[in-house]
Enzyme design. Structure first.
Site, PDB file in Angstrom:
ATOM      1  N   GLY A   1     -12.493  83.138 -35.647  1.00  9.33           N
ATOM      2  CA  GLY A   1     -12.041  84.339 -36.363  1.00  9.33           C
ATOM      3  C   GLY A   1     -12.799  84.525 -37.663  1.00  9.33           C
ATOM      4  O   GLY A   1     -13.106  85.657 -38.062  1.00  9.33           O
TER       5      GLY A   1
ATOM      6  N   ASP B   1      -3.189  76.617 -42.551  1.00  6.57           N
ATOM      7  CA  ASP B   1      -3.693  75.902 -41.371  1.00  6.57           C
ATOM      8  C   ASP B   1      -3.029  74.540 -41.192  1.00  6.57           C
ATOM      9  O   ASP B   1      -3.165  73.916 -40.139  1.00  6.57           O
ATOM     10  CB  ASP B   1      -5.214  75.718 -41.471  1.00  6.57           C
ATOM     11  CG  ASP B   1      -5.943  77.045 -41.319  1.00  6.57           C
ATOM     12  OD1 ASP B   1      -5.365  77.991 -40.769  1.00  6.57           O
ATOM     13  OD2 ASP B   1      -7.103  77.132 -41.767  1.00  6.57           O
TER      14      ASP B   1
HETATM   15  C1  S3P Z   1     -10.104  81.115 -43.235  1.00  3.24           C
HETATM   16  C2  S3P Z   1      -8.987  81.807 -43.608  1.00  3.24           C
HETATM   17  C3  S3P Z   1      -7.657  81.639 -42.976  1.00  3.24           C
HETATM   18  C4  S3P Z   1      -7.587  80.371 -42.146  1.00  3.24           C
HETATM   19  C5  S3P Z   1      -8.806  80.184 -41.293  1.00  3.24           C
HETATM   20  C6  S3P Z   1     -10.053  80.102 -42.166  1.00  3.24           C
HETATM   21  C7  S3P Z   1     -11.377  81.355 -43.937  1.00  3.24           C
HETATM   22  O1  S3P Z   1      -7.408  82.751 -42.140  1.00  3.24           O
HETATM   23  O2  S3P Z   1      -6.433  80.380 -41.324  1.00  3.24           O
HETATM   24  O3  S3P Z   1      -8.698  78.994 -40.544  1.00  3.24           O
HETATM   25  O4  S3P Z   1     -12.308  80.544 -43.817  1.00  3.24           O
HETATM   26  O5  S3P Z   1     -11.459  82.376 -44.650  1.00  3.24           O
HETATM   27  P1  S3P Z   1      -6.739  84.104 -42.724  1.00  3.24           P
HETATM   28  O6  S3P Z   1      -7.614  84.624 -43.777  1.00  3.24           O
HETATM   29  O7  S3P Z   1      -6.650  85.052 -41.564  1.00  3.24           O
HETATM   30  O8  S3P Z   1      -5.377  83.666 -43.211  1.00  3.24           O
END
Ligand code: S3P
Length: 423
Positions: A92, A311
């Site tokens: 993501g 996380d």
């Molecule tokens: C992350 C942000 C978080 C986290 C993901 C890594 C990042 O997600 O859960 O594992 O590196 O910016 P969200 O921004 O959707 O909360």
């Protein structure tokens, strides 16, 4: 697979894998800066390798010399139109942050991921990027990948965030660096600030006043040397295991302790854990952590701390199953849209092993302490659920089998080898 067992605590020392969030960003900043970026201690796990592949497909030279990763940056202007659909894999962070970069490019592109990522919401990123003038469309006009991006010119905006998300904030910041004028982001809650820190590290200017962040477009960034500290999100599994198992005495070397990431240390301290920081490395925001066995008590977790430990909530939930009393986790509805629905997966899988966890709309209620027993559990294709279940397996003499263990390669390919070295 049959999970590892232990008769005693975790002892010895370990250097946990490099921080995933910083590793992704080191490639991205290297690519959009001018000149060479050298990344020491890059995380060579599937998620970060997806980021490397995406930037190679955008024409950036990224080279692994066996020790360091070298990125030959030529600035935002020299990114090239990809020949094929970009593939973010399970990541993501890759997909969402790259959307902020693609939105301001003159060429058209398409990006998607694996089945899990293609079910995750993208409107949260596309919405603000469209306000800046971006042209982004999800599959059949919806919000899910594949996302089509048409080349556009962007303008700065003021954007008040509706969710606490470092990925959304970072996508807007990458777009803001390419936009005309000033962009101001007002965060809902303070989330991890690695993107803001790296804008400064790469020679850019950014103003951060509490939850308000202002950045101007058209800045020229310069390649840097980046040393990635250990990932506190990977350290988390050992923090909890060493606390819960008897006679533990563990040292975790050079773990990132950026305060936007250390919510788990605050919660475990509140629950009664014995964790000390030593050998502080201020430059890289890292420290060694010393963990000894301790008895835990239940606690309440909610509000502004949630983005600082988002996380880590599955492994904190496991800790709570062994704590005296009830633990309530609230305000964590974001857990439902991670690699899997982590509220449901944590409750379902740990309850199979004898835990007493109620899944709620925005978190969990965990009644402890409950002894755990053997069983067959599933990672749900989610690396953090898989690792949490291995730590749960250490708490019973009975056999625990894990289905879909390969998900762990997403962030921690050497997890089982590292854990074996401590038991
Ligand atoms: C992350 C942000 C978080 C986290 C993901 C890594 C990042 O997600 O859960 O594992 O590196 O910016 P969200 O921004 O959707 O909360």
């Amino acid at each position: 697979m049959k999970l590892l067992k232990t008769k005693a605590g975790l002892t010895g020392e370990l250097t946990v894998p490099a921080d995933k969030s910083i590793s992704h960003r080191s490639i991205m900043f290297g690519a959009i800066s001018h000149g060479k970026t050298t990344v020491h201690n890059f995380l060579r796990a599937e998620d970060c390798l997806s980021t490397v592949a995406v930037f190679k497909a955008l024409g950036v030279t990224v080279h692994d010399d066996g020790t360091d990763i070298i990125v030959e940056g030529k600035g935002f202007d020299q990114l090239q139109a990809p020949n094929n659909m970009l593939d973010a894999g399970n990541s993501g962070t890759t997909l969402r942050l790259v959307l902020g970069i693609l939105a301001g490019q003159p060429f058209n592109s398409k990006i998607a991921g694996d089945a899990s990522l293609n079910r995750r919401p993208m409107e949260r990123v596309m919405g603000p990027l469209r306000k800046m003038g971006g042209n982004l469309q999800g599959k059949t006009g919806g919000e899910f990948p594949p996302i089509e991006v048409q080349g556009s010119e962007l303008s700065g905006i003021t954007y008040e965030m509706t969710i606490a998300s470092a990925q959304v904030k970072s996508a807007i910041l990458f777009a803001a660096l390419q936009a005309d004028g000033l962009t101001t982001i007002i965060e809902k809650e303070k989330s991890r600030n690695h993107t803001e820190e790296m804008i400064k590290q790469f020679g850019g200017e950014i103003l951060v006043e509490d939850k308000t962040i202002t950045v101007s477009g058209g800045q020229k960034l310069t390649g840097q040397e980046v040393t990635v500290p250990g990932d506190i999100s990977s350290a988390a599994f050992y923090l909890v295991a060493a606390t819960l198992l008897p006679e533990s005495d563990l040292r975790l070397n050079h773990v990132g302790v950026n305060p936007t990431r250390t919510g788990i240390l605050d919660v475990l301290a509140e629950m009664g854990a014995d964790i000390q920081h030593v050998a502080l490395d201020k430059k890289n925001q890292a420290a060694d952590l010393l963990i000894k066995t301790a008895a835990l008590k239940g606690t309440e977790i909610g509000g502004e701390i949630i983005p600082r430990l988002i996380d880590e909530l599955p492994i904190i939930a496991l800790a709570a199953t062994q704590a005296e009393g009830t633990t309530v986790i609230r305000d964590a509805q974001e857990l439902k849209v991670k690699e899997t629905n982590r509220i449901d997966a944590t409750a379902l899988e740990l309850n199979k092993l004898g835990a007493n966890i109620e899944a709620t709309d925005d978190g969990m209620i965990i009644h402890g302490p409950t002894p755990l027993h053997g069983g067959v559990v599933d990672s749900h294709g989610d690396h953090r659920i898989g690792m949490m279940l291995q730590i749960a397996a250490l708490l019973t003499d009975e056999t625990v089998e894990l289905n879909n263990p390969e998900a762990i390669n997403i962030s921690y390919p050497d997890f089982f080898t590292d854990l074996s070295s401590l038991i």
